[in-house]
Design an enzyme around this catalytic site. Structure first.
Site, PDB file in Angstrom:
ATOM      1  N   CYS A   4      -6.899  75.464  48.371  1.00 45.34           N
ATOM      2  CA  CYS A   4      -6.878  75.905  46.829  1.00 45.34           C
ATOM      3  C   CYS A   4      -7.943  75.785  46.456  1.00 45.34           C
ATOM      4  O   CYS A   4      -9.493  76.336  45.906  1.00 45.34           O
ATOM      5  CB  CYS A   4      -5.833  74.979  45.765  1.00 45.34           C
ATOM      6  SG  CYS A   4      -6.550  75.858  44.543  1.00 45.34           S
TER       7      CYS A   4
ATOM      8  N   GLU B 260      -0.544  79.042  50.246  1.00 42.81           N
ATOM      9  CA  GLU B 260      -2.136  79.644  49.300  1.00 42.81           C
ATOM     10  C   GLU B 260      -1.397  81.616  49.062  1.00 42.81           C
ATOM     11  O   GLU B 260      -1.429  81.958  48.763  1.00 42.81           O
ATOM     12  CB  GLU B 260      -3.026  79.345  49.822  1.00 42.81           C
ATOM     13  CG  GLU B 260      -3.015  77.841  49.107  1.00 42.81           C
ATOM     14  CD  GLU B 260      -3.760  78.732  47.728  1.00 42.81           C
ATOM     15  OE1 GLU B 260      -3.499  79.679  46.816  1.00 42.81           O
ATOM     16  OE2 GLU B 260      -4.019  77.306  46.886  1.00 42.81           O
TER      17      GLU B 260
ATOM     18  N   TYR C 276     -15.105  82.187  39.882  1.00 45.27           N
ATOM     19  CA  TYR C 276     -14.840  81.486  41.388  1.00 45.27           C
ATOM     20  C   TYR C 276     -16.103  81.684  42.412  1.00 45.27           C
ATOM     21  O   TYR C 276     -16.289  81.110  43.508  1.00 45.27           O
ATOM     22  CB  TYR C 276     -13.597  81.555  42.359  1.00 45.27           C
ATOM     23  CG  TYR C 276     -12.372  81.877  41.019  1.00 45.27           C
ATOM     24  CD1 TYR C 276     -12.703  79.804  41.364  1.00 45.27           C
ATOM     25  CD2 TYR C 276     -11.358  81.967  40.937  1.00 45.27           C
ATOM     26  CE1 TYR C 276     -10.869  80.187  40.071  1.00 45.27           C
ATOM     27  CE2 TYR C 276     -10.778  82.093  39.940  1.00 45.27           C
ATOM     28  CZ  TYR C 276     -10.176  81.036  39.808  1.00 45.27           C
ATOM     29  OH  TYR C 276      -9.475  80.193  39.150  1.00 45.27           O
TER      30      TYR C 276
ATOM     31  N   TYR D  77     -10.612  79.526  47.738  1.00 49.55           N
ATOM     32  CA  TYR D  77     -11.243  80.419  46.195  1.00 49.55           C
ATOM     33  C   TYR D  77     -12.925  80.008  45.983  1.00 49.55           C
ATOM     34  O   TYR D  77     -13.393  81.058  45.662  1.00 49.55           O
ATOM     35  CB  TYR D  77     -10.686  79.670  44.598  1.00 49.55           C
ATOM     36  CG  TYR D  77      -9.090  80.403  44.053  1.00 49.55           C
ATOM     37  CD1 TYR D  77      -8.000  79.488  45.173  1.00 49.55           C
ATOM     38  CD2 TYR D  77      -8.943  80.544  43.074  1.00 49.55           C
ATOM     39  CE1 TYR D  77      -6.729  80.829  44.829  1.00 49.55           C
ATOM     40  CE2 TYR D  77      -7.400  80.817  42.853  1.00 49.55           C
ATOM     41  CZ  TYR D  77      -6.763  80.819  43.526  1.00 49.55           C
ATOM     42  OH  TYR D  77      -5.687  81.081  43.070  1.00 49.55           O
TER      43      TYR D  77
ATOM     44  N   ASP E 139       0.000  81.264  37.875  1.00 52.13           N
ATOM     45  CA  ASP E 139      -1.009  80.577  37.960  1.00 52.13           C
ATOM     46  C   ASP E 139      -1.701  79.161  37.317  1.00 52.13           C
ATOM     47  O   ASP E 139      -1.903  78.458  37.627  1.00 52.13           O
ATOM     48  CB  ASP E 139      -2.978  81.077  38.141  1.00 52.13           C
ATOM     49  CG  ASP E 139      -3.242  80.460  38.979  1.00 52.13           C
ATOM     50  OD1 ASP E 139      -3.281  79.834  40.066  1.00 52.13           O
ATOM     51  OD2 ASP E 139      -4.968  80.258  38.945  1.00 52.13           O
TER      52      ASP E 139
END
Lengths: 221, 221, 221, 221
Positions: A135, A208, A165, A139, A45
């Site tokens: 993304c 993803e 998140y 998230y 990441d």
């Protein structure tokens, strides 16, 4: 009114479900995700964030007005700041910046990041932000859904990730991203483009999913 | 039905008139254009063609399908072939390929060519082809309008140039370019974009006008 | 040791002299530059800054490391802030942001800005920063040289412009730009590339000269 | 003298071995590769070729001279022609062009193709051709090595594929690609860049390995 993001999500409903409810996330929520899997994910990441900061720089480059360029600049700055947060989170897991920078990018990392960059360069600002959105918004959806898990289990091993998140700030950024796609849609969307945008969105979402899968796979090695 | 190209031309009517009826063209038609002006124009046009071939390569890069890429490839090949024709025409005027390649690009050459390249890279295929169109279509319009001049005056000093752009082949290429912009419009045009496309078209047209003016100015030095 | 920037400047000595000692600057120094010329320059410089901010965004996109991307981000932020300063300076001259945004870009503005953007996109980070440097370093040289003029004449009509570019901050930014080109040279320069870089530098410098000339020409209309 | 390509291959020796002697290739050589694996590979390779043709278009766009642009154009044309050969090969396996075009790109396909495109756009011509080379040269190495297998077994199920990549034409194209990288190295290589180029080469090679693995994995589903 249905946002353009919602239309894209609906058109890719299965892919979205596979991404946001991936086994990696289920195990992360339950706290049963092997730490090795999480660590591999964290390192990749970090490499991901470098390319994402380049994608926001691309958004600034693609701007037609000072407002467009400033919007890209804000995203670029935010992604650079997120990478610093990431370095600190990784340090707590005993992973140094040097170790991360020296790790080869996994094909799954390459796939999503370069897909976003190439889609944005080939197309326009709308293409770029649609490719970024799984993304940014995904998230936030996952963070929000997993938030109860850490309220029920205070010593949850992934509490910090989930709380980040689930945070108001991330939820706000996702809402802004959805709004910005609507804004770009008003400027650039012709109905003839929808199918192609839906394909971009679905492809980015599938990339993803492959990123989560990479975490699981590397954690088993 | 009005083509998208016609709509753009109408929106930039004054700029189009200034470009296609520029004093450089009027003198070229009358055969009174100083040879020095024409020679400077020829040399800069060679430098121009290098960048134009890059613009067609960019069109191929920007393609979404094999058909798009093949279309860009055809334009790229045609522009490379046109540059070879150009080298032969210049040789007749005593200008060598080496002399042309060693000549610095004039700001007017830089302005139009890099405007097209940057507009195409920043935007999408439609932006790129709109930026290319004042050249492709304008030259064909000028060639057709000037054709009678060389029928009336067989030893016209610029007969070869006029006959090239009046040729059936160039007229056909221009018609195809207009048709291709309509095709791209069906795929990519939202009405909200029209104003921006009109600005791209008008700017590219003004850059062409500056290119003629450069010929006149350099011819007087 | 001679910096790469000095080598480039020496290789383009005539072009550099023509740019930094252009009649526009001489008249600006003497305070005799027609206000109309200065006003046209200011408006075009605003349009110029939009493209320059895109060029710094491109630098961030082109980065290989977080440090590269962060360096581009800093340049992007600085150019956005400079545009705001510019808006305030223009407001003092009675020129509104809307008026500037609605003004068509002059070919000279298009030529330099798109040359930088295209050179940077076609090449690498070193090409991009070499193309940017005549602006960044040239303005600081001019500012420094003109500083005595405003000390001798406190009511100098262009005092604010001169003092901005003579400022310690601008001098510092120029020194950093020179240092950064050395840094990039260590990473990317092969001697075989020098000639091409010198051509990029000379072309960019000539485009700056055309930008001053535009100011003079528009001021006479 | 050692070619730049050989230096890059030596620096990535393990990755090169893993790619060129991948289990997919071993089974293909032995004729034991499941047909389902080969079919999935063929379909993804068609999608791959579209992006590869865009990469050659990018090479033409990145050119500094007409020779550079013409070189890119030749690669672009060759890759478009290869895609047509591919369509015919696939037709023999009962796979239609429409079926291929409608198949989603696998993450492994996305990873390699977009890595090449992004690496080329971010960097220069040398970066781009280094990223392309594991495909061009690797396939020729594999074809040459597998050629005896089809001489020994005339009804080898993958005879056509092997004979294509063992062909004189493909061997020649690979030799030219190696020579072209040397040519670009003379123009653009500084020793400081070697490490980064080696990383690009190794990454591209690893992405090729993941592409073979995809074939195996999809063949087992």
């Amino acid at each position: 009114m249905t946002s353009l993001f919602e239309r894209l999500k609906t058109a890719a409903a299965d892919a979205w479900q596979a991404y946001t409810h991936h086994e990696f996330i289920n195990q992360l929520e339950a706290g049963t995700l092997p730490q090795a899997a999480f660590r591999h994910y964290l390192v990749q990441d970090y490499l991901f964030l470098l390319q994402f900061s380049r994608a926001y720089a691309l958004a600034a480059y693609k701007g037609q007005t000072f407002a467009d360029v400033a919007k890209g600049q804000a995203g670029l700055l935010a992604s650079l700041e997120e990478s610093e947060l990431h370095v600190r989170l990784c340090a707590e897991w005993g992973i140094s910046r040097e170790e991360m920078a020296a790790t080869p990018e996994h094909p799954a990392t390459v796939a999503y990041t370069r897909y976003v960059l190439d889609t944005g360069m080939r197309g326009d600002l709308l293409d770029l932000h649609v490719a970024l959105s799984p993304c940014v918004v995904g998230y936030s959806e996952i963070g929000k859904r997993l938030a109860p898990a850490i309220q029920q289990q205070p010593d949850h091993p992934y509490a910090e990730w989930i709380s980040e998140y689930a945070s108001e700030e991330v939820q706000q950024l996702a809402a802004e991203a959805i709004g910005y796609i609507d804004h770009l849609g008003e400027r650039f969307l012709s109905e003839a483009r929808f199918e192609n945008l839906a394909q971009i969105f679905a492809t980015a979402t599938r990339m993803e999913t492959a990123f989560w899968q990479m975490g699981l796979d590397l954690g088993q090695e």
